[in-house]
Design a protein around this motif. Sequence first.
Motif, PDB file in Angstrom:
ATOM      1  N   THR A   1       0.832  -1.202   0.000  1.00  0.00           N
ATOM      2  CA  THR A   1       0.000   0.000   0.000  1.00  0.00           C
ATOM      3  C   THR A   1       0.867   1.253   0.000  1.00  0.00           C
ATOM      4  OG1 THR A   1      -1.766  -1.156   1.154  1.00  0.00           O
ATOM      5  CG2 THR A   1      -1.814   1.237   1.248  1.00  0.00           C
ATOM      6  N   TYR A   2       1.993   1.218   0.666  1.00  0.00           N
ATOM      7  CA  TYR A   2       2.900   2.365   0.687  1.00  0.00           C
ATOM      8  C   TYR A   2       3.502   2.606  -0.698  1.00  0.00           C
ATOM      9  CZ  TYR A   2       6.808   5.422   1.641  1.00  0.00           C
ATOM     10  OH  TYR A   2       7.696   6.463   1.613  1.00  0.00           O
ATOM     11  N   PHE A   3       3.943   1.526  -1.360  1.00  0.00           N
ATOM     12  CA  PHE A   3       4.662   1.673  -2.615  1.00  0.00           C
ATOM     13  C   PHE A   3       3.783   1.741  -3.856  1.00  0.00           C
ATOM     14  CE2 PHE A   3       8.292   0.341  -0.040  1.00  0.00           C
ATOM     15  CZ  PHE A   3       9.228   1.257  -0.469  1.00  0.00           C
ATOM     16  N   LEU A   4       2.576   1.223  -3.840  1.00  0.00           N
ATOM     17  CA  LEU A   4       1.743   1.218  -5.037  1.00  0.00           C
ATOM     18  C   LEU A   4       1.504   2.603  -5.635  1.00  0.00           C
ATOM     19  CD1 LEU A   4      -0.904  -1.593  -4.597  1.00  0.00           C
ATOM     20  CD2 LEU A   4       0.961  -1.475  -6.242  1.00  0.00           C
ATOM     21  N   PRO A   5       1.281   3.644  -4.857  1.00  0.00           N
ATOM     22  CA  PRO A   5       1.066   4.964  -5.476  1.00  0.00           C
ATOM     23  C   PRO A   5       2.249   5.440  -6.316  1.00  0.00           C
ATOM     24  CG  PRO A   5       0.347   4.988  -3.206  1.00  0.00           C
ATOM     25  CD  PRO A   5       1.078   3.679  -3.425  1.00  0.00           C
ATOM     26  N   ILE A   6       3.405   4.874  -6.123  1.00  0.00           N
ATOM     27  CA  ILE A   6       4.582   5.268  -6.880  1.00  0.00           C
ATOM     28  C   ILE A   6       4.528   4.706  -8.302  1.00  0.00           C
ATOM     29  CG2 ILE A   6       7.100   5.057  -6.956  1.00  0.00           C
ATOM     30  CD1 ILE A   6       6.942   5.178  -3.848  1.00  0.00           C
ATOM     31  N   ASP A   7       3.711   3.674  -8.523  1.00  0.00           N
ATOM     32  CA  ASP A   7       3.532   3.092  -9.856  1.00  0.00           C
ATOM     33  C   ASP A   7       2.635   4.020 -10.673  1.00  0.00           C
ATOM     34  OD1 ASP A   7       3.528   1.380 -12.020  1.00  0.00           O
ATOM     35  OD2 ASP A   7       2.077  -0.004 -11.150  1.00  0.00           O
ATOM     36  N   ILE A   8       3.215   5.101 -11.146  1.00  0.00           N
ATOM     37  CA  ILE A   8       2.467   6.184 -11.777  1.00  0.00           C
ATOM     38  C   ILE A   8       1.642   5.716 -12.963  1.00  0.00           C
ATOM     39  CG2 ILE A   8       2.701   8.393 -12.993  1.00  0.00           C
ATOM     40  CD1 ILE A   8       5.228   8.816 -11.233  1.00  0.00           C
ATOM     41  N   ASP A   9       2.205   4.867 -13.807  1.00  0.00           N
ATOM     42  CA  ASP A   9       1.471   4.431 -14.992  1.00  0.00           C
ATOM     43  C   ASP A   9       0.608   3.193 -14.741  1.00  0.00           C
ATOM     44  OD1 ASP A   9       3.486   2.557 -14.797  1.00  0.00           O
ATOM     45  OD2 ASP A   9       4.472   3.130 -16.664  1.00  0.00           O
ATOM     46  N   GLU A  10       0.598   2.711 -13.499  1.00  0.00           N
ATOM     47  CA  GLU A  10      -0.241   1.591 -13.056  1.00  0.00           C
ATOM     48  C   GLU A  10      -0.111   0.353 -13.939  1.00  0.00           C
ATOM     49  OE1 GLU A  10      -4.212   3.157 -12.664  1.00  0.00           O
ATOM     50  OE2 GLU A  10      -3.626   4.450 -11.001  1.00  0.00           O
ATOM     51  N   ASP A  11       1.124   0.066 -14.357  1.00  0.00           N
ATOM     52  CA  ASP A  11       1.342  -1.114 -15.195  1.00  0.00           C
ATOM     53  C   ASP A  11       1.874  -2.310 -14.409  1.00  0.00           C
ATOM     54  OD1 ASP A  11       3.908  -0.260 -14.679  1.00  0.00           O
ATOM     55  OD2 ASP A  11       4.533  -0.241 -16.780  1.00  0.00           O
ATOM     56  N   ASP A  12       1.985  -2.185 -13.083  1.00  0.00           N
ATOM     57  CA  ASP A  12       2.474  -3.226 -12.183  1.00  0.00           C
ATOM     58  C   ASP A  12       3.948  -3.546 -12.393  1.00  0.00           C
ATOM     59  OD1 ASP A  12       2.007  -4.972  -9.976  1.00  0.00           O
ATOM     60  OD2 ASP A  12       1.982  -6.679 -11.353  1.00  0.00           O
ATOM     61  N   VAL A  13       4.642  -2.710 -13.158  1.00  0.00           N
ATOM     62  CA  VAL A  13       6.072  -2.888 -13.381  1.00  0.00           C
ATOM     63  C   VAL A  13       6.779  -1.682 -12.778  1.00  0.00           C
ATOM     64  CG1 VAL A  13       7.893  -3.047 -15.112  1.00  0.00           C
ATOM     65  CG2 VAL A  13       5.737  -4.247 -15.471  1.00  0.00           C
ATOM     66  N   ILE A  14       7.862  -1.954 -12.085  1.00  0.00           N
ATOM     67  CA  ILE A  14       8.628  -0.873 -11.470  1.00  0.00           C
ATOM     68  C   ILE A  14       9.724  -0.440 -12.439  1.00  0.00           C
ATOM     69  CG2 ILE A  14      10.012  -0.160  -9.508  1.00  0.00           C
ATOM     70  CD1 ILE A  14       8.851  -2.570  -7.989  1.00  0.00           C
ATOM     71  N   SER A  15       9.583   0.737 -12.980  1.00  0.00           N
ATOM     72  CA  SER A  15      10.652   1.287 -13.814  1.00  0.00           C
ATOM     73  C   SER A  15      11.742   1.814 -12.884  1.00  0.00           C
ATOM     74  CB  SER A  15      10.124   2.406 -14.704  1.00  0.00           C
ATOM     75  OG  SER A  15       9.781   3.531 -13.913  1.00  0.00           O
ATOM     76  N   MET A  16      12.914   2.027 -13.424  1.00  0.00           N
ATOM     77  CA  MET A  16      13.987   2.569 -12.595  1.00  0.00           C
ATOM     78  C   MET A  16      13.625   3.970 -12.118  1.00  0.00           C
ATOM     79  SD  MET A  16      16.133   0.284 -11.961  1.00  0.00           S
ATOM     80  CE  MET A  16      14.892  -0.976 -12.101  1.00  0.00           C
ATOM     81  N   LYS A  17      12.893   4.730 -12.932  1.00  0.00           N
ATOM     82  CA  LYS A  17      12.454   6.058 -12.497  1.00  0.00           C
ATOM     83  C   LYS A  17      11.522   5.933 -11.292  1.00  0.00           C
ATOM     84  CE  LYS A  17      10.142  10.243 -14.004  1.00  0.00           C
ATOM     85  NZ  LYS A  17       9.427  10.927 -15.076  1.00  0.00           N
ATOM     86  N   GLU A  18      10.576   4.992 -11.350  1.00  0.00           N
ATOM     87  CA  GLU A  18       9.652   4.786 -10.230  1.00  0.00           C
ATOM     88  C   GLU A  18      10.389   4.281  -8.994  1.00  0.00           C
ATOM     89  OE1 GLU A  18       5.577   3.758 -12.690  1.00  0.00           O
ATOM     90  OE2 GLU A  18       7.005   2.155 -12.334  1.00  0.00           O
ATOM     91  N   MET A  19      11.375   3.385  -9.203  1.00  0.00           N
ATOM     92  CA  MET A  19      12.155   2.871  -8.075  1.00  0.00           C
ATOM     93  C   MET A  19      12.922   4.003  -7.412  1.00  0.00           C
ATOM     94  SD  MET A  19      13.125   0.464  -6.090  1.00  0.00           S
ATOM     95  CE  MET A  19      12.652  -1.043  -6.889  1.00  0.00           C
ATOM     96  N   ASN A  20      13.529   4.866  -8.218  1.00  0.00           N
ATOM     97  CA  ASN A  20      14.294   5.970  -7.649  1.00  0.00           C
ATOM     98  C   ASN A  20      13.392   6.993  -6.968  1.00  0.00           C
ATOM     99  OD1 ASN A  20      16.846   4.931  -8.192  1.00  0.00           O
ATOM    100  ND2 ASN A  20      16.800   5.721 -10.273  1.00  0.00           N
ATOM    101  N   THR A  21      12.160   7.142  -7.444  1.00  0.00           N
ATOM    102  CA  THR A  21      11.190   7.998  -6.755  1.00  0.00           C
ATOM    103  C   THR A  21      10.873   7.426  -5.381  1.00  0.00           C
ATOM    104  OG1 THR A  21      10.212   8.749  -8.831  1.00  0.00           O
ATOM    105  CG2 THR A  21       8.845   8.942  -6.848  1.00  0.00           C
ATOM    106  N   ALA A  22      10.690   6.097  -5.329  1.00  0.00           N
ATOM    107  CA  ALA A  22      10.419   5.437  -4.044  1.00  0.00           C
ATOM    108  C   ALA A  22      11.594   5.631  -3.094  1.00  0.00           C
ATOM    109  CB  ALA A  22      10.141   3.955  -4.253  1.00  0.00           C
ATOM    110  N   LEU A  23      12.801   5.455  -3.597  1.00  0.00           N
ATOM    111  CA  LEU A  23      13.983   5.626  -2.753  1.00  0.00           C
ATOM    112  C   LEU A  23      14.117   7.067  -2.270  1.00  0.00           C
ATOM    113  CD1 LEU A  23      16.464   3.393  -4.740  1.00  0.00           C
ATOM    114  CD2 LEU A  23      15.525   2.936  -2.466  1.00  0.00           C
ATOM    115  N   ALA A  24      13.844   8.021  -3.146  1.00  0.00           N
ATOM    116  CA  ALA A  24      13.924   9.428  -2.748  1.00  0.00           C
ATOM    117  C   ALA A  24      12.922   9.734  -1.643  1.00  0.00           C
ATOM    118  CB  ALA A  24      13.684  10.333  -3.959  1.00  0.00           C
TER     119      ALA A  24
END
Length: 68
Positions: A9-32
């Motif tokens: 639930t914490y990390f799902l909102p970071i999946d901006i395009d809602e494709d269930d795949v974590i792009s490196m951009k989305e991963m780095n957003t989560a880390l930031a």
Amino acid sequence: MSRYTEFVTYFLPIDIDEDDVISMKEMNTALASLREPPLSEEEITFLQKQTGGQPLTWNRFIEVLLLT
């Protein structure tokens, strides 16, 4: 696993395009959001090896975190 729902639930909102795949951009957003530096090339390569070159889905990410 007892906190799986809270974790996802914490990390799902970071999946901006809602494709269930974590792009490196989305991963780095989560880390930031956790005040962590972006992934290094070595860390990206490690994740790719852990998933056998398959796209890094949220479920695979959770499995890598729990099993490695």
